[in-house]
Design a protein around this motif. Structure first.
Motif, mmCIF file in Angstrom:
data_model
loop_
_atom_site.group_PDB
_atom_site.id
_atom_site.type_symbol
_atom_site.label_atom_id
_atom_site.label_comp_id
_atom_site.label_asym_id
_atom_site.label_seq_id
_atom_site.Cartn_x
_atom_site.Cartn_y
_atom_site.Cartn_z
ATOM 1 N N HIS A 181 0.822 -1.214 0.000
ATOM 2 C CA HIS A 181 0.000 0.000 0.000
ATOM 3 C C HIS A 181 0.852 1.257 0.000
ATOM 4 C CE1 HIS A 181 -3.782 -2.133 0.600
ATOM 5 N NE2 HIS A 181 -3.092 -2.961 1.385
ATOM 6 N N LYS A 182 0.352 2.250 -0.713
ATOM 7 C CA LYS A 182 1.060 3.537 -0.780
ATOM 8 C C LYS A 182 0.192 4.646 -0.182
ATOM 9 C CE LYS A 182 4.424 2.248 -3.943
ATOM 10 N NZ LYS A 182 5.121 1.363 -3.003
ATOM 11 N N ASN A 183 -1.075 4.555 -0.420
ATOM 12 C CA ASN A 183 -1.979 5.602 0.068
ATOM 13 C C ASN A 183 -2.724 5.110 1.302
ATOM 14 O OD1 ASN A 183 -1.399 7.482 -2.083
ATOM 15 N ND2 ASN A 183 -2.542 6.076 -3.409
ATOM 16 N N ILE A 184 -2.092 5.367 2.418
ATOM 17 C CA ILE A 184 -2.589 4.825 3.678
ATOM 18 C C ILE A 184 -3.137 5.941 4.552
ATOM 19 C CG2 ILE A 184 -1.968 3.535 5.753
ATOM 20 C CD1 ILE A 184 0.414 2.420 4.060
ATOM 21 N N ALA A 185 -4.408 5.858 4.862
ATOM 22 C CA ALA A 185 -5.021 6.885 5.710
ATOM 23 C C ALA A 185 -5.004 6.422 7.170
ATOM 24 C CB ALA A 185 -6.464 7.124 5.273
ATOM 25 N N MET A 186 -5.327 7.352 8.050
ATOM 26 C CA MET A 186 -5.418 6.977 9.454
ATOM 27 C C MET A 186 -6.653 7.605 10.064
ATOM 28 S SD MET A 186 -2.841 7.645 12.677
ATOM 29 C CE MET A 186 -3.355 7.185 14.344
ATOM 30 N N ILE A 187 -7.429 6.764 10.766
ATOM 31 C CA ILE A 187 -8.524 7.342 11.548
ATOM 32 C C ILE A 187 -8.076 7.291 12.992
ATOM 33 C CG2 ILE A 187 -10.948 7.173 12.183
ATOM 34 C CD1 ILE A 187 -11.569 6.884 9.456
ATOM 35 N N ASN A 188 -7.879 8.448 13.536
ATOM 36 C CA ASN A 188 -7.335 8.548 14.885
ATOM 37 C C ASN A 188 -8.468 8.758 15.894
ATOM 38 O OD1 ASN A 188 -5.425 8.651 16.870
ATOM 39 N ND2 ASN A 188 -4.235 10.305 15.951
ATOM 40 N N GLY A 189 -8.134 8.798 17.198
ATOM 41 C CA GLY A 189 -9.149 8.999 18.236
ATOM 42 C C GLY A 189 -9.487 10.460 18.375
ATOM 43 N N GLU A 217 -4.420 15.481 4.920
ATOM 44 C CA GLU A 217 -5.830 15.199 4.621
ATOM 45 C C GLU A 217 -6.165 13.717 4.719
ATOM 46 O OE1 GLU A 217 -3.548 16.397 2.665
ATOM 47 O OE2 GLU A 217 -3.680 15.694 0.593
ATOM 48 N N TYR A 218 -5.170 12.916 4.936
ATOM 49 C CA TYR A 218 -5.405 11.481 5.099
ATOM 50 C C TYR A 218 -5.663 11.093 6.555
ATOM 51 C CZ TYR A 218 -4.154 9.983 0.363
ATOM 52 O OH TYR A 218 -4.140 9.759 -0.990
ATOM 53 N N THR A 231 -18.818 7.745 9.823
ATOM 54 C CA THR A 231 -19.056 8.983 9.087
ATOM 55 C C THR A 231 -17.781 9.512 8.449
ATOM 56 O OG1 THR A 231 -20.542 9.489 10.913
ATOM 57 C CG2 THR A 231 -20.202 11.219 9.274
ATOM 58 N N GLU A 232 -16.740 9.554 9.263
ATOM 59 C CA GLU A 232 -15.475 10.101 8.784
ATOM 60 C C GLU A 232 -14.884 9.232 7.673
ATOM 61 O OE1 GLU A 232 -14.018 12.920 9.516
ATOM 62 O OE2 GLU A 232 -15.560 13.511 10.966
ATOM 63 N N ALA A 233 -15.004 7.948 7.839
ATOM 64 C CA ALA A 233 -14.465 7.036 6.831
ATOM 65 C C ALA A 233 -15.220 7.215 5.518
ATOM 66 C CB ALA A 233 -14.569 5.602 7.309
ATOM 67 N N MET A 234 -16.486 7.360 5.638
ATOM 68 C CA MET A 234 -17.355 7.574 4.481
ATOM 69 C C MET A 234 -16.850 8.757 3.656
ATOM 70 S SD MET A 234 -20.158 5.833 4.094
ATOM 71 C CE MET A 234 -21.930 5.925 4.150
ATOM 72 N N GLU A 235 -16.653 9.848 4.354
ATOM 73 C CA GLU A 235 -16.227 11.071 3.695
ATOM 74 C C GLU A 235 -14.826 10.898 3.099
ATOM 75 O OE1 GLU A 235 -16.910 14.495 6.188
ATOM 76 O OE2 GLU A 235 -15.418 15.616 5.020
ATOM 77 N N LEU A 236 -13.977 10.348 3.899
ATOM 78 C CA LEU A 236 -12.582 10.160 3.497
ATOM 79 C C LEU A 236 -12.487 9.305 2.229
ATOM 80 C CD1 LEU A 236 -9.723 10.793 4.716
ATOM 81 C CD2 LEU A 236 -9.786 8.491 5.661
ATOM 82 N N GLN A 238 -14.709 8.682 0.028
ATOM 83 C CA GLN A 238 -15.315 9.271 -1.170
ATOM 84 C C GLN A 238 -14.444 10.372 -1.740
ATOM 85 O OE1 GLN A 238 -19.204 9.971 0.745
ATOM 86 N NE2 GLN A 238 -20.106 8.827 -0.936
ATOM 87 N N LYS A 239 -13.872 11.142 -0.827
ATOM 88 C CA LYS A 239 -13.034 12.254 -1.266
ATOM 89 C C LYS A 239 -11.714 11.761 -1.864
ATOM 90 C CE LYS A 239 -13.420 15.859 1.725
ATOM 91 N NZ LYS A 239 -12.897 16.694 2.830
ATOM 92 N N HIS A 240 -11.222 10.674 -1.308
ATOM 93 C CA HIS A 240 -9.910 10.183 -1.751
ATOM 94 C C HIS A 240 -9.985 8.719 -2.178
ATOM 95 C CE1 HIS A 240 -8.097 13.837 -0.154
ATOM 96 N NE2 HIS A 240 -8.761 13.635 0.957
ATOM 97 N N PRO A 241 -10.533 8.478 -3.327
ATOM 98 C CA PRO A 241 -10.719 7.088 -3.770
ATOM 99 C C PRO A 241 -9.396 6.351 -3.963
ATOM 100 C CG PRO A 241 -11.304 8.651 -5.519
ATOM 101 C CD PRO A 241 -11.037 9.452 -4.296
#
Lengths: 338, 338
Positions: A181-189, A217-218, A231-236, A238-241
């Motif tokens: 993986h190259k485009n790795i996002a993070m959902i933090n607390g 922005e990731y 919710t946040e994942a949804m947005e993320l 969609q915005k960053h496919p």
DNA sequence: CTGAAAGCGCTAACAG
DNA sequence: CTGTTAGCGCTTTCAG
């Protein structure tokens, strides 16, 4: 309710002798002791810990303060597992445990040291505190021995136990990187959690070491709840496919992310890989089962209690205990490079 | 540590007056009271509950005795949810909670009333006791106010809260019958659990009312553990392939049954329907999601604490509280008749 | 309205 | 080896 006085009377000795006999002092005639013990048993005597605590100025009681233990929080039983660990050691060491639950609001009504002093706890364990909770400042000012779970504050009277969150997060992200993986996002607390700060650090380190760019922005906050993360994942997503992997700072939030992916018709792990954090019970039961960073929550509690009691009894070298984490690979990650 | 003595000195009054002022007695001059309160605040005073408890002969403390709270038991957080409920009411009513965990072995070392009297708890809540646990007998003999969770014993000093287990089980089995099942097995807990006895009763009633024969060989004990239930289910399903539905006395055991079915290549719900009991968190996350009888565990604890405190404060009509259960249909059951 | 005195049950010098 | 005495911090008669 029989007291040592009753025993003294019946045995024709003084209360002092009774006290000494029952507490195993050596300077008591063995015959007298036997007699006293027998009478005590006969009278069904139990010592009064209140009276004892009053004169001894210690209660052999530990306080466990947990923040935000409510109906909803039973979902991740993180707190419960920590509590189980604490409880285990506490009963091994023959201490007692009193449970205080508090909220940020409540902390304004009664101060930390008020709570501890009123109850005469010898020391306290704090779990689930936020970085800006009023109690935290008080803990430092107060001289009541205290052990914090997952908050690194140290002083003469305070220690902490935690896991290596930087390394844990790093392992999670490295696993994703190694899978291609190259485009790795993070959902933090959230920013009030120490562990969030550290896990973000680990995320950044892993990226950097792999020569991948850190993109602000990731990274979004999911407030450690399933719903917000969804919710946040949804947005993320969609915005960053282009995102093909997400590191979640908690398993509970990972569940939210999985829901979001399902809604968006994104397949896991084919289109999106996920690594969680905590290894809560649920994580092995989801479909697909969640890859995660495991931390031993029971041990966290057990060690916290151990550290505290050692501090109380003066047999302590370090005030800090850092536990290991472990990457558990399940089904939400897969090797892309192969 | 400041005491009322210090306050008295600084305010030039007697300790008596301080005590009265701080405890909101009416017979104290309002000015004096204000002054005392101010000084108390200034001196950062906290009352010593040990001393107070000693003279008042009550501690405003409740004991929660849980049996078998160990590392493994965190899986179903039943106990934790009950505890959360207890804790909620306890803090509403400004009591304190001390947690004792015990095992059947431990109960031989220290008796129930010893435990309670030593700690001077005003009353106790017992959770997770088995029908033959030594403590149970003691509870009845002792005059310490006590509320039992899920064990129907009643006396002047003991009450209980539970759910209607007969009806709950009945609803589960009726649901299976209405879906067209004829050969319905039951995996029960063990004979030392009151709830097991009652749930078996409900199972039998449902069968009888539907004109179905009760077959002893269709009922086995899974000891309330996932592993044992899995083994037992395995055997049961192989020996009696005609079985098309199982009622499980707990969700945790239902998980075991699902595992067994998977191993045996039995499809759920096409070949086998399952209804669990408890509605633990996991049950909605399994694949397929588990149909179950929900009981409100938090409420069980909340009501237990409420009942106990009412008993202590003498404001009680009944010593019994029975909660409702609810059938939650998910994916492990399906309509065969359609 | 306020204070003096007693005592809750226990431990800890201190003296024998 | 044992008893006397004092006191932990608080509440509660009982008198003023």
């Amino acid at each position: 309710m029989t007291t040592i006085k009753d025993i003294a009377k019946k045995a024709n000795v003084s209360v002092t002798t009774v006290s000494r006999a029952l507490n195993g002092y050596s300077d008591v005639n063995e015959k007298t002791r036997q007699k006293i013990i027998e009478i005590a048993k006969e009278l069904n005597y139990s010592p009064n810990t209140l009276a004892r605590g009053l004169v001894m100025k210690k209660s052999k009681t530990l306080g466990m303060l947990v923040s935000g233990m409510n109906r909803a929080s039973t979902k991740d039983n993180f707190t419960f597992e920590v509590l189980s660990g604490v409880n285990e050691l506490v009963s091994e060491k023959d201490y007692d445990l009193v449970l205080f639950s508090t909220t940020t609001t409540k902390q304004r009504e009664k101060t930390y040291s008020q709570l501890c002093r009123e109850r005469r706890v010898d020391g306290a364990i704090l779990q689930g505190m936020k970085i800006d909770d009023p109690y935290l400042k008080e803990v430092i000012e107060s001289d009541i021995p205290c052990v914090l779970v997952d908050i690194p504050i140290e002083s003469d009277s305070v220690g902490y136990v935690t896991t290596d969150n930087v390394l844990g997060a790093k392992k999670a992200v490295q696993h994703l990187i190694e899978s291609g993986h190259k485009n790795i996002a993070m959902i933090n607390g959230h920013d009030q959690a120490y562990v969030s700060i550290k896990r973000l650090e680990g995320y950044r380190q892993a990226l950097e070491e792999a020569g991948l760019e850190y993109k602000e922005e990731y990274v979004v906050n999911g407030e450690f709840t399933e719903a917000t993360a969804e919710t946040e994942a949804m947005e993320l997503l969609q915005k960053h496919p282009e995102i093909t992997a997400i590191f979640s700072a908690s398993d509970l939030m990972a569940l939210g992310i999985m829901k979001a992916a399902r809604t968006l018709n994104i397949r896991i792990p084919e289109d999106l890989s996920i690594v969680g954090y905590d290894n809560i019970l649920l994580s092995s039961y989801t479909t697909p089962a969640l890859t995660t960073i495991a931390q031993d929550k029971f041990q966290l509690g057990y060690r916290a209690a151990e550290l505290l009691i050692n501090m109380l009894e003066g047999t302590v070298d370090s005030h800090v205990c850092i536990l290991k984490t472990e990457l558990i690979i399940r089904e939400t990650t897969t090797n892309r490079s192969s």
